[in-house]
Design an enzyme around this catalytic site. Sequence first.
Site, PDB file in Angstrom:
ATOM      1  N   LYS A  47       0.829  -1.201   0.000  1.00 32.20           N
ATOM      2  CA  LYS A  47       0.000   0.000   0.000  1.00 32.20           C
ATOM      3  C   LYS A  47       0.871   1.262   0.000  1.00 32.20           C
ATOM      4  CE  LYS A  47      -2.757  -0.596   3.245  1.00 32.20           C
ATOM      5  NZ  LYS A  47      -2.689   0.164   4.469  1.00 32.20           N
ATOM      6  N   GLY A  48       1.956   1.206   0.750  1.00 33.57           N
ATOM      7  CA  GLY A  48       2.851   2.360   0.852  1.00 33.57           C
ATOM      8  C   GLY A  48       3.475   2.689  -0.487  1.00 33.57           C
TER       9      GLY A  48
ATOM     10  N   LYS B 244     -15.426  -7.689 -14.964  1.00 37.55           N
ATOM     11  CA  LYS B 244     -16.239  -8.352 -13.937  1.00 37.55           C
ATOM     12  C   LYS B 244     -16.109  -7.620 -12.605  1.00 37.55           C
ATOM     13  CE  LYS B 244     -16.503 -12.726 -11.489  1.00 37.55           C
ATOM     14  NZ  LYS B 244     -15.909 -14.054 -11.374  1.00 37.55           N
TER      15      LYS B 244
ATOM     16  N   CYS C   3      26.015   4.340  12.279  1.00 42.54           N
ATOM     17  CA  CYS C   3      25.553   4.461  13.661  1.00 42.54           C
ATOM     18  C   CYS C   3      26.220   3.400  14.557  1.00 42.54           C
ATOM     19  CB  CYS C   3      24.030   4.412  13.722  1.00 42.54           C
ATOM     20  SG  CYS C   3      23.404   5.293  15.154  1.00 42.54           S
TER      21      CYS C   3
ATOM     22  N   HIS D 152      22.576   8.702  10.129  1.00 39.78           N
ATOM     23  CA  HIS D 152      21.956   7.723   9.215  1.00 39.78           C
ATOM     24  C   HIS D 152      21.837   8.318   7.814  1.00 39.78           C
ATOM     25  CE1 HIS D 152      20.806   4.575  12.095  1.00 39.78           C
ATOM     26  NE2 HIS D 152      20.772   5.570  12.956  1.00 39.78           N
TER      27      HIS D 152
ATOM     28  N   GLU E 167      21.309   6.917   5.145  1.00 40.21           N
ATOM     29  CA  GLU E 167      20.300   6.221   4.323  1.00 40.21           C
ATOM     30  C   GLU E 167      18.967   6.977   4.252  1.00 40.21           C
ATOM     31  OE1 GLU E 167      21.417   5.200   7.265  1.00 40.21           O
ATOM     32  OE2 GLU E 167      19.932   4.061   8.406  1.00 40.21           O
TER      33      GLU E 167
HETATM   34  N1  GLN Z   1      22.571   1.618  19.848  1.00 42.00           N
HETATM   35  C1  GLN Z   1      23.333   2.756  19.477  1.00 42.00           C
HETATM   36  C2  GLN Z   1      22.875   3.998  20.208  1.00 42.00           C
HETATM   37  O1  GLN Z   1      21.769   4.040  20.723  1.00 42.00           O
HETATM   38  C3  GLN Z   1      23.305   2.960  17.983  1.00 42.00           C
HETATM   39  C4  GLN Z   1      21.965   3.366  17.479  1.00 42.00           C
HETATM   40  C5  GLN Z   1      21.780   3.082  16.016  1.00 42.00           C
HETATM   41  O2  GLN Z   1      22.558   2.368  15.416  1.00 42.00           O
HETATM   42  N2  GLN Z   1      20.723   3.598  15.429  1.00 42.00           N
HETATM   43  O3  GLN Z   1      23.598   4.952  20.285  1.00 42.00           O
END
Ligand code: GLN
Length: 539
Positions: free
Chosen positions: A18-19, A224, A387, A516, A518
């Site tokens: 759906k997304g 149909k 991260c 992040h 990404e």
């Molecule tokens: N667990 C780690 C923290 O809280 C890394 C978090 C993550 O990778 N999003 O800092």
Amino acid sequence: MTHRYIFVVGGVMSGVGKGVTTASIGKILQSRGFNVTAIKIDPYVNVDAGTMNPVEHGEVFVTDDGDETDQDMGNYERFLDTDLTSTNYMTTGRVYQTVIEKERNLEYKGRCVQVVPHIPQEVIRRIRVAAEKAKADITMVEIGGTVGEYENILFLEAARMMHLDDPEHVLFVLVSYLPVPKHLGEMKTKPTQHATRTLNSTGIHPDFIVCRGEQYMDKPRREKLGIFCNVKPDAVISAPDVSSIYHIPALFEEQGFSSSILKKFRLKPRTSDLRKWKAMASVQESAKKTVKIGVVGKYFSTGDYTLSDSYISVIESLKHAAWANNARIEMEWINSEHFEDKSKQLSDLDAFDGILVPGGFGTRGIEGVIMTVKYCREKKIPYFGICYGMQLATVEFARNVLGKTTAHTVEVDEATKDPIIHVNPVQLKNIRENRYGGTMRLGAYDCDLKPGTIARKAYGCASISERHRHRYEFNNEYAQALEKNGMVISGVNPQTSLVEIVELKNHPFFVGVQFHPEFHSRPLHPHPLFKAFITVALK
Ligand code: GLN
């Protein structure tokens, strides 16, 4: 300005895309020159997705303004190539929270506050605010779950009320599933007929029915289904399984979907331009080069399906970067616990052009990740740590290069002698007081890049902003020792001095980022670090 709204609701079963359907409809309208935004309604009582189990609910997608939202928000951002904010996301918990707060503040002026109409009214207010803020010609609104569920009934009620108020500017799309039972070998329309009836019982009639299924829907079934569900055959859109979600906008356009929508909205048709998009979507099939990336982490043990949903933005970012390099991509998921119990050998990593360690939490599989980092560092395999993948890269370096053998993150070992990743007093207080919801370091923060580094070269500028989601952080007391021994701190937050990026010299590509990246990658604008990682991996 006049805002138009398209509600997307699901029938028959969940998990049919759906997304992506919502994002694709948005895309084809955008490609005709309309300003489109999208809203995700998550029927959970959780206030945000941050406290939901990623294996059950999928990835937590973080916005620039620091909201922890549903992974579909990532699909919208990627398809529409736009930054969304917390205004574009709501949950049952969030809606109730606002209504209760207003009630406590006497904003309802002493009247009885009722589930109906006050809850749907708050939902409508939020939808209108998002449309206004985006100055959207058309706002896509995806209602999570499927019709007939108790959970989303108040959201359907809100949609019905909006339609009643302004029927010419509100449309409904039902995304259904048409099974082809093996013993029959025929696509069955009955479940969709039932779903339509269930939707009708809420006072809503679909303007369009998107028919998900293994196969393309043929003309007799289209006709149909149209008759039985009370829609014209051209309002029945087939959405068969395809090799890539990025093919879906073109698939919709071939069926005249956007023209039909514009006709219903009485908007003048404008020419559609999906050329660049289509070219991007075809690289996976046409490219001659292949890049093979291993993703090492946890959350993999509950089966393939949950895995890809927990890391969907990482996976999509890798694809975007590979395609921008004119290469097709092969990805493999490696459970780091298998290195710990020796059911897998580290030398298996030699088969890959690059290794990525995505974000994560907790203790499971951590030593396996640290073993992976060491192997990549020593064998000069391109390594990209995100991260937790950055934090554990510094732990590995402290242990094996600085000789601080018990170095750790306090997330795993609270009493470690060398807390290379530690926790600041504010976060410590949050943890001690069990205040977990929405209290991590979240959203966009600035980062200055050091000249002459991999990061600086990749970005091609001196200062960037990236999205975060973490509680623990690099301990600056170790910065000097790390740098003296060859680790480069290439990115630092100018306001807080927090280390954001580390990398290694004399290595083809070894980069760890606290943020992040990404969440910023788009199919037509791949993220610079992912792109640089793939470029090196291809060499
Ligand atoms: N667990 C780690 C923290 O809280 C890394 C978090 C993550 O990778 N999003 O800092």
